[in-house]
Design a protein around this motif. Structure first.
Motif, PDB file in Angstrom:
ATOM      1  N   ASP A 165       0.833  -1.199   0.000  1.00  0.00           N
ATOM      2  CA  ASP A 165       0.000   0.000   0.000  1.00  0.00           C
ATOM      3  C   ASP A 165       0.871   1.255   0.000  1.00  0.00           C
ATOM      4  O   ASP A 165       1.927   1.293   0.647  1.00  0.00           O
ATOM      5  CB  ASP A 165      -0.907   0.000   1.221  1.00  0.00           C
ATOM      6  CG  ASP A 165      -1.909   1.131   1.198  1.00  0.00           C
ATOM      7  OD1 ASP A 165      -2.907   1.037   0.482  1.00  0.00           O
ATOM      8  OD2 ASP A 165      -1.663   2.139   1.899  1.00  0.00           O
ATOM      9  N   LEU A 166       0.425   2.282  -0.702  1.00  0.00           N
ATOM     10  CA  LEU A 166       1.202   3.510  -0.834  1.00  0.00           C
ATOM     11  C   LEU A 166       1.504   4.134   0.529  1.00  0.00           C
ATOM     12  O   LEU A 166       2.625   4.570   0.800  1.00  0.00           O
ATOM     13  CB  LEU A 166       0.444   4.502  -1.723  1.00  0.00           C
ATOM     14  CG  LEU A 166       1.239   5.675  -2.284  1.00  0.00           C
ATOM     15  CD1 LEU A 166       2.361   5.192  -3.193  1.00  0.00           C
ATOM     16  CD2 LEU A 166       0.314   6.619  -3.063  1.00  0.00           C
ATOM     17  N   ASP A 167       0.537   4.156   1.421  1.00  0.00           N
ATOM     18  CA  ASP A 167       0.747   4.758   2.741  1.00  0.00           C
ATOM     19  C   ASP A 167       1.651   3.910   3.633  1.00  0.00           C
ATOM     20  O   ASP A 167       2.166   4.392   4.639  1.00  0.00           O
ATOM     21  CB  ASP A 167      -0.584   4.991   3.440  1.00  0.00           C
ATOM     22  CG  ASP A 167      -1.348   6.155   2.840  1.00  0.00           C
ATOM     23  OD1 ASP A 167      -0.788   6.842   1.973  1.00  0.00           O
ATOM     24  OD2 ASP A 167      -2.509   6.371   3.231  1.00  0.00           O
ATOM     25  N   ALA A 168       1.835   2.652   3.246  1.00  0.00           N
ATOM     26  CA  ALA A 168       2.729   1.780   4.002  1.00  0.00           C
ATOM     27  C   ALA A 168       4.148   1.823   3.448  1.00  0.00           C
ATOM     28  O   ALA A 168       5.018   1.113   3.934  1.00  0.00           O
ATOM     29  CB  ALA A 168       2.202   0.345   3.982  1.00  0.00           C
ATOM     30  N   GLY A 169       4.352   2.653   2.419  1.00  0.00           N
ATOM     31  CA  GLY A 169       5.685   2.799   1.844  1.00  0.00           C
ATOM     32  C   GLY A 169       5.818   2.277   0.439  1.00  0.00           C
ATOM     33  O   GLY A 169       6.925   2.211  -0.101  1.00  0.00           O
ATOM     34  N   GLY A 170       4.704   1.897  -0.199  1.00  0.00           N
ATOM     35  CA  GLY A 170       4.754   1.379  -1.561  1.00  0.00           C
ATOM     36  C   GLY A 170       4.979   2.471  -2.592  1.00  0.00           C
ATOM     37  O   GLY A 170       5.268   3.614  -2.252  1.00  0.00           O
ATOM     38  N   HIS A 171       4.838   2.101  -3.858  1.00  0.00           N
ATOM     39  CA  HIS A 171       5.070   3.049  -4.950  1.00  0.00           C
ATOM     40  C   HIS A 171       3.843   3.109  -5.841  1.00  0.00           C
ATOM     41  O   HIS A 171       3.037   2.167  -5.903  1.00  0.00           O
ATOM     42  CB  HIS A 171       6.294   2.623  -5.770  1.00  0.00           C
ATOM     43  CG  HIS A 171       6.719   3.651  -6.783  1.00  0.00           C
ATOM     44  ND1 HIS A 171       6.380   3.557  -8.124  1.00  0.00           N
ATOM     45  CD2 HIS A 171       7.431   4.795  -6.656  1.00  0.00           C
ATOM     46  CE1 HIS A 171       6.874   4.600  -8.767  1.00  0.00           C
ATOM     47  NE2 HIS A 171       7.514   5.361  -7.900  1.00  0.00           N
ATOM     48  N   LEU A 172       3.696   4.223  -6.549  1.00  0.00           N
ATOM     49  CA  LEU A 172       2.549   4.409  -7.444  1.00  0.00           C
ATOM     50  C   LEU A 172       2.383   3.249  -8.409  1.00  0.00           C
ATOM     51  O   LEU A 172       1.270   2.773  -8.662  1.00  0.00           O
ATOM     52  CB  LEU A 172       2.707   5.711  -8.230  1.00  0.00           C
ATOM     53  CG  LEU A 172       2.563   7.020  -7.448  1.00  0.00           C
ATOM     54  CD1 LEU A 172       3.003   8.186  -8.309  1.00  0.00           C
ATOM     55  CD2 LEU A 172       1.135   7.217  -6.987  1.00  0.00           C
ATOM     56  N   THR A 173       3.497   2.754  -8.966  1.00  0.00           N
ATOM     57  CA  THR A 173       3.418   1.705  -9.987  1.00  0.00           C
ATOM     58  C   THR A 173       3.173   0.320  -9.409  1.00  0.00           C
ATOM     59  O   THR A 173       3.145  -0.660 -10.158  1.00  0.00           O
ATOM     60  CB  THR A 173       4.703   1.678 -10.831  1.00  0.00           C
ATOM     61  OG1 THR A 173       5.831   1.464  -9.966  1.00  0.00           O
ATOM     62  CG2 THR A 173       4.885   2.963 -11.592  1.00  0.00           C
ATOM     63  N   ALA A 189       9.498  -1.145  -2.234  1.00  0.00           N
ATOM     64  CA  ALA A 189       8.967   0.010  -1.521  1.00  0.00           C
ATOM     65  C   ALA A 189       9.747   1.261  -1.881  1.00  0.00           C
ATOM     66  O   ALA A 189      10.875   1.189  -2.376  1.00  0.00           O
ATOM     67  CB  ALA A 189       9.047  -0.226  -0.014  1.00  0.00           C
ATOM     68  N   SER A 190       9.129   2.395  -1.612  1.00  0.00           N
ATOM     69  CA  SER A 190       9.818   3.673  -1.779  1.00  0.00           C
ATOM     70  C   SER A 190      10.017   4.365  -0.441  1.00  0.00           C
ATOM     71  O   SER A 190      10.747   5.347  -0.364  1.00  0.00           O
ATOM     72  CB  SER A 190       9.028   4.589  -2.727  1.00  0.00           C
ATOM     73  OG  SER A 190       7.761   4.898  -2.176  1.00  0.00           O
ATOM     74  N   ALA A 191       9.370   3.863   0.607  1.00  0.00           N
ATOM     75  CA  ALA A 191       9.518   4.472   1.929  1.00  0.00           C
ATOM     76  C   ALA A 191       9.335   3.387   2.993  1.00  0.00           C
ATOM     77  O   ALA A 191       8.398   3.419   3.782  1.00  0.00           O
ATOM     78  CB  ALA A 191       8.513   5.596   2.132  1.00  0.00           C
TER      79      ALA A 191
END
Length: 450
Positions: free
Chosen positions: A127-135, A181-183
């Protein structure tokens, strides 16, 4: 002086002579990078030789296709460059296959997804809020609109919830699982992801865009022989140009969804002609140069410094009372929840930037703020480490961040007040630290400490 060097020298002379406005802006950027404390997780410094290759005469070459299968003539020199880049990418990551043509990791991810999946197929990503990426399946991306995207999250400690990954995979049988992940500041267990993927008959894609340097340096487990396919950018941690890579290890000859075509062949077709036309020959030359540097012993030393500096930065920030997500870090990234101090990520980012410190706002688990506001702050140690800073300097960096964030008063989500004296003191300290650890033209500066 060689032919290529002469062209670049003449180009610089003409630029200074005929376009002083642009020259001044470029000079300003050099000074800005020199005098700013870039505590960011999303970038690294490119060696001047990488920048030289990126500005090469290969920018005049148009190519489509691959070596020995081009759609244009006049590519003999570039054929050698691309072959060099491919071999160096394989050597840097221990891969059996590499495609160096993607313009970014995002475009590499698109090539993978559109080669393996059909419209409406199910994918499973962080999930994006969990550190994932748009793609990785975000609704803001075509990946979340073209495919049926499911999202896994984190457990109570902020670690990837591998039990949730397995449960979602068993219930929904995704065609592709994305590990990346991104974050996310902790180690990713690719073996557990692969076990789940094998159980449900899914392909596993590892996106290592943010940690590729640590992987290459042996500071993070490699997914090359665990994931079916691995993607990365070349600028975030590899000191390369804007661009991406697709890598495959032992699964290079595993058959794709049609049961006939090897994954390596599918990736060749997936980049060209499926999702990309002409590559950037000069960018591929810069990738070749950067990847050569990645294979040198000094890069392993840099990777170790990046990781140790991140741990030191995290420890210092926690000691100063800041809420460090997951309680620490295993990579180059440190995430703070600044909402507990009454700030938004945007306010924290802009207040720090006004003092010459770069860190970016970032959404965090359970965030109620928009991505343009956010409740978190993401910091990283790539550039600090390249400048030669060691663990003693991480305490100084933490104290600088603390001096700003503890003196900021938020006025709503976007506005803030910061005492002018506090700002000047921080600016002076940043200037001193940057002067002692300059961007001196080398890819990897010697460390101040072991």
């Amino acid at each position: 002086m060689g032919e290529h060097a002469a062209v670049l020298t003449e180009g610089n002379r003409q630029l200074r002579l005929h376009d002083p406005a642009l020259t001044e802006l470029l000079d300003q950027e050099v000074a800005y990078q020199r005098d700013t404390l870039a505590m960011v997780a999303y970038a690294s410094l490119a060696d001047p030789s990488v920048l030289s290759a990126a500005g090469s005469v290969l920018g005049n070459v148009t190519v489509e296709g691959y070596v020995k299968s081009r759609y244009h003539p006049g590519t003999a020199a570039f054929d050698g460059v691309e072959e060099l880049a491919v071999e160096r990418a394989k050597a840097a990551f221990g891969a059996m296959y590499a495609n160096v043509q993607p313009h970014s990791c995002s475009s590499a991810n698109m090539s993978v997804l559109f080669s393996l999946l059909r419209p409406g197929d199910t994918i499973l990503g962080l999930d994006l809020d969990a550190g994932g990426h748009l793609t990785h399946g975000s609704s803001a991306s075509v990946t979340g609109r073209y495919f049926q995207a499911l999202r896994y999250g984190l457990d109570a400690q902020g670690i990837i919830d591998y039990d949730q990954v397995a449960d979602l995979a068993r219930r929904h049988r995704p065609k592709l699982i994305i590990a990346g992940a991104s974050a996310y500041p902790r180690t990713i267990d690719y073996a557990r992801f692969r076990a789940v993927a094998d159980e449900v008959g899914a392909y596993l894609l590892a996106d290592i865009s943010h940690i590729a340097g640590l992987v290459a340096a042996g500071q993070h487990p490699s997914p090359i022989d665990l994931a079916h396919i691995t993607t990365t950018s070349t600028y975030k941690q590899l000191g390369g140009p804007r661009g991406g890579l697709i890598l495959i290890g032992r699964d290079w000859d595993t058959l794709g969804p049609d049961g006939k075509t090897a994954l390596a062949t599918l990736m060749q077709r997936g980049v060209f002609p499926r999702s990309q036309g002409t590559p950037s020959p000069s960018a591929i030359a810069a990738k070749a140069r950067a990847l050569d540097l990645v294979t040198q012993p000094a890069f392993k030393e840099l990777g170790a410094r990046i990781a140790s500096n991140a741990r030191a930065l995290s420890t210092s920030l926690a000691r100063l009372g800041h809420h460090v997500l997951t309680g620490g870090t295993d990579n180059h990234m440190v995430l703070l929840d600044v909402s507990r101090s009454g700030l938004t990520g945007l306010v924290a980012e802009e207040a720090l930037e006004s003092c010459g410190i770069l860190a970016n706002k970032n959404r965090i688990p359970g965030d109620t703020k928009s991505p343009l506001i956010a409740s978190g702050l993401r910091l990283g140690t790539n550039i600090l480490s390249q400048r030669g800073m060691g663990t003693p300097e991480m305490e100084i960096c933490a104290e600088l961040v603390d001096s700003v964030l503890t003196n900021v008063t938020a006025v709503g989500d976007r506005e803030y007040r910061l005492d002018a004296g506090v700002r000047r003191a921080a600016q002076d300290a940043v200037a001193d630290l940057c002067h002692r650890f300059p961007v001196d033209g080398y890819h990897i500066a010697p460390s101040s400490s072991i």
